[in-house]
Design a protein around this motif. Structure first.
Motif: not given
Length: 287
Positions: A229-248
């Motif tokens: 659960a934590s991995a998927e949450l932080k994956k979403g944060f990392a995608l948003i921070e890297s500019g991939q908002k929709d995927a995040g």
């Protein structure tokens, strides 16, 4: 023959590896293995020197035989020319020349036979030297692998040391230890946690693409692990921070859907609310 590793380099490497092993018994085994490797390399060096000396002698003999063959061939050519010019001489003289020519031909055949034997001996020596070098290299590599295995701490010790350094802010050492853990113990339950903390360190340093890869490793290899659960949450944060908002956003919505009552779901909802999007893909804005 393949070049052997420097004994000094191998000894230093083994000493460095041995320095990380807490048990005195393991250190003693590593020292014994280092001694065996050193003795093996010394013996191989001596055998190589002996073989090189023998091959040098054979090469010198081959060079001499080649020169002799060239001289004999030249003499035969001259003799044949002389014989053709003196065909009008007496039969005795012709017989004498013919005998000399036969003798030279016999000498040439003998020299060729000696040269063939010398060449065969040289090839056999080279093959034997290559085989011994290959066997020695295999033994050295086996000894080194055994040294490395003895130098790796048990899984619980290695993981606890890495987690202690991670919590203590020693990120470089923690990253090395977590990397050693997933390398040596990739199928244990704690391997998923180790991958997660490696991704966390990449996230904190701003290396978001690499962090996403680490979180994906947790989700793919340990989907039911404690850090999923934590991995998927932080994956979403990392995608948003890297500019991939929709995927995040998609990743955060999946956290809410799959872990609805978890702390990670609450954090995902909060982040989606701040982004002004719904927690589910319904088209409504978050309230």
């Amino acid at each position: 023959m393949k070049t052997l590793r420097s004994p000094i380099f191998i000894t230093l490497l083994a000493a460095c590896l041995a320095g990380t092993t807490p048990a005195w018994g393991v250190n003693r085994e590593i020292v014994e293995l280092q001694t065996q490797v050193q003795n093996l390399q010394t013996q191989l060096t001596q055998m190589q020197q002996s073989l090189d000396e023998r091959m040098g002698v054979l090469k010198h003999l081959m060079d001499q035989n080649t020169d002799s063959i060239n001289k004999v061939t030249s003499a035969i050519t001259n003799m044949q020319t002389t014989l053709q010019k003196e065909q009008s001489d007496t039969n005795n003289h012709v017989d004498q020349l013919s005998g000399q020519l036969q003798s030279l031909n016999d000498s040439l055949d003998e020299l060729k036979a000696r040269l063939g034997k010398a060449t065969k001996s040289l090839e056999d020596l080279q093959t034997a030297q290559q085989n011994m070098a290959a066997q020695a290299n295999q033994q050295v590599q086996a000894q080194q692998q055994q040294q490395q295995q003895l130098a790796v701490p048990p899984p619980d010790v290695l993981y606890n040391n890495a987690l202690r350094d991670y919590n203590g802010g020693n990120a470089d050492l923690a990253k090395q230890q977590f990397s050693d853990y997933v390398k040596n113990y990739p199928n244990t339950d704690l391997a998923g946690n180790a991958y997660f903390y490696l991704a966390e360190m990449d996230f904190h340093t701003g290396n978001y693409p690499q962090a996403v890869k680490g979180y994906d490793q947790v989700l793919q290899s340990f989907p039911d692990g404690t850090k999923a659960a934590s991995a998927e949450l932080k994956k979403g944060f990392a995608l948003i921070e890297s500019g991939q908002k929709d995927a995040g956003i998609t990743a955060l919505r999946h956290v809410v859907q799959r872990y609805p009552r978890s702390n990670e779901a609450m954090q995902a909802k909060d982040r989606l609310r701040k982004l002004g999007v719904a927690t589910a893909s319904t088209g409504r804005r978050a309230e």
